[in-house]
Design a protein around this motif. Structure first.
Motif, PDB file in Angstrom:
ATOM      1  N   ILE A   1      -5.436   5.537  14.455  1.00  0.00           N
ATOM      2  CA  ILE A   1      -5.347   4.490  13.436  1.00  0.00           C
ATOM      3  C   ILE A   1      -4.907   3.170  14.068  1.00  0.00           C
TER       4      ILE A   1
ATOM      5  N   PHE B   1      -6.117  -0.940   9.785  1.00  0.00           N
ATOM      6  CA  PHE B   1      -5.196  -1.323   8.720  1.00  0.00           C
ATOM      7  C   PHE B   1      -4.227  -2.386   9.247  1.00  0.00           C
TER       8      PHE B   1
ATOM      9  N   VAL C   1      -0.962  -4.361   7.355  1.00  0.00           N
ATOM     10  CA  VAL C   1      -0.720  -3.694   6.078  1.00  0.00           C
ATOM     11  C   VAL C   1       0.790  -3.535   5.854  1.00  0.00           C
TER      12      VAL C   1
ATOM     13  N   GLU D   1      -3.018   5.862  -1.052  1.00  0.00           N
ATOM     14  CA  GLU D   1      -4.160   4.979  -0.788  1.00  0.00           C
ATOM     15  C   GLU D   1      -4.522   4.979   0.681  1.00  0.00           C
ATOM     16  N   LEU D   2      -3.492   4.937   1.542  1.00  0.00           N
ATOM     17  CA  LEU D   2      -3.738   4.967   2.987  1.00  0.00           C
ATOM     18  C   LEU D   2      -4.493   6.227   3.384  1.00  0.00           C
TER      19      LEU D   2
ATOM     20  N   MET E   1       0.848  -1.201   0.000  1.00  0.00           N
ATOM     21  CA  MET E   1       0.000   0.000   0.000  1.00  0.00           C
ATOM     22  C   MET E   1       0.879   1.245   0.000  1.00  0.00           C
TER      23      MET E   1
ATOM     24  N   GLU F   1     -12.002   5.020   7.377  1.00  0.00           N
ATOM     25  CA  GLU F   1     -11.432   3.723   7.746  1.00  0.00           C
ATOM     26  C   GLU F   1     -10.297   3.940   8.743  1.00  0.00           C
ATOM     27  N   ARG F   2     -10.243   3.083   9.756  1.00  0.00           N
ATOM     28  CA  ARG F   2      -9.214   3.218  10.775  1.00  0.00           C
ATOM     29  C   ARG F   2      -8.421   1.923  10.985  1.00  0.00           C
TER      30      ARG F   2
ATOM     31  N   ALA G   1     -11.757   8.608   4.339  1.00  0.00           N
ATOM     32  CA  ALA G   1     -13.112   8.080   4.156  1.00  0.00           C
ATOM     33  C   ALA G   1     -13.669   7.469   5.438  1.00  0.00           C
TER      34      ALA G   1
ATOM     35  N   ARG H   1      -6.374   8.200   1.492  1.00  0.00           N
ATOM     36  CA  ARG H   1      -7.740   8.203   0.939  1.00  0.00           C
ATOM     37  C   ARG H   1      -8.687   7.372   1.797  1.00  0.00           C
ATOM     38  N   ARG H   2      -8.239   6.206   2.169  1.00  0.00           N
ATOM     39  CA  ARG H   2      -9.089   5.320   2.976  1.00  0.00           C
ATOM     40  C   ARG H   2      -9.277   5.866   4.392  1.00  0.00           C
ATOM     41  N   TYR H   3      -8.216   6.473   4.924  1.00  0.00           N
ATOM     42  CA  TYR H   3      -8.312   7.077   6.255  1.00  0.00           C
ATOM     43  C   TYR H   3      -9.279   8.260   6.223  1.00  0.00           C
TER      44      TYR H   3
END
Length: 249
Positions: free
Chosen positions: A35, A17, A20, A5-6, A1, A14-15, A12, A8-10
């Motif tokens: 996180i 991972f 990863v 990308e990290l 990753m 998302e916590r 949105a 963007r997902r964070y």
């Protein structure tokens, strides 16, 4: 990753991972508070100034990572691999590092007040000017650590291994060093006023110019220790082995 990308997902929401792969990734100066990076691979990652407040990095690999000046307050680094990591100037206040391996890491000037490092490995760590006031270093392996000029007031070193440690001009006032191993440690000019050194091993330690005023050295081993200019006023030396090998009454 990758970092993009990290982020963007964070962003949105998302916590989590877990596990990863972020080895070698540039994550400097970004906000990743809360996180979950438990068991993640961040080996060699660049995280200078990154905010990882309350982050979960349990069993993560941050070896050789650069986390200098990072905000790691209240983060969980339990049992993580941090060999050779750069944590200079990092904020690790109230962080959990129990069982972590920080062999050869840099903690120069790090703020580790009230951190929990119980049973961690800090062999050959460079921690000059670090602040570990009130930290828990029970049973920690600290051989050859450099804690010169560090603030170790009220720090708990019970049964810690500080053999060959460099503690020159460190402030260890009121520290708990019960049964600690300080064999061949360099404590020149350190402040150990009021410290608890009950049954501590100070064999061959250099205590030149050290203040042990009001310290408890009952049952301590001071055999062949250097006490040149040492202040022992009001210190408890009952049953201690003195530099000449005689037991104090």
């Amino acid at each position: 990753m990758n970092a993009g990308e990290l982020l963007r997902r964070y962003a949105a929401g998302e916590r989590v991972f877990q596990k990863v792969d972020l080895a070698g990734v540039n994550m400097s100066r970004i906000n990743l508070r809360d996180i979950n990076l438990s068991q993640a691979d961040l080996k060699g990652a660049n995280s200078i100034g990154t905010i990882l407040y309350r982050a979960n990095l349990y069993q993560a690999n941050i070896s050789q990572a650069n986390l200098s000046q990072a905000n790691l307050m209240s983060a969980n680094f339990g049992e993580c691999q941090a060999v050779g990591a750069n944590l200079s100037g990092a904020i690790l206040r109230s962080a959990v590092l129990g069982g972590a391996d920080l062999t050869g890491a840099s903690l120069r000037g790090a703020d580790m007040r009230d951190a929990n490092l119980q049973r961690a490995i800090l062999i050959q760590v460079y921690a000059v000017n670090a602040n570990l006031q009130g930290a828990n270093l029970t049973e920690v392996k600290l051989c050859q650590i450099n804690l010169s000029k560090a603030n170790l007031t009220d720090t708990n070193f019970t049964q810690a291994d500080l053999c060959l440690a460099k503690l020159t001009q460190a402030n260890l006032s009121w520290a708990n060093l019960t049964e600690a191993n300080l064999e061949k440690a360099d404590l020149k000019g350190a402040n150990l006023s009021g410290a608890n050194l009950t049954c501590a091993n100070l064999h061959l330690a250099d205590l030149s110019g050290v203040s042990l005023k009001g310290a408890n050295l009952r049952g301590a081993n001071l055999h062949q220790a250097c006490l040149r200019g040492t202040n022992l006023k009001e210190a408890n030396l009952r049953e201690a082995m003195m530099p000449d090998g005689k037991i104090s009454k």
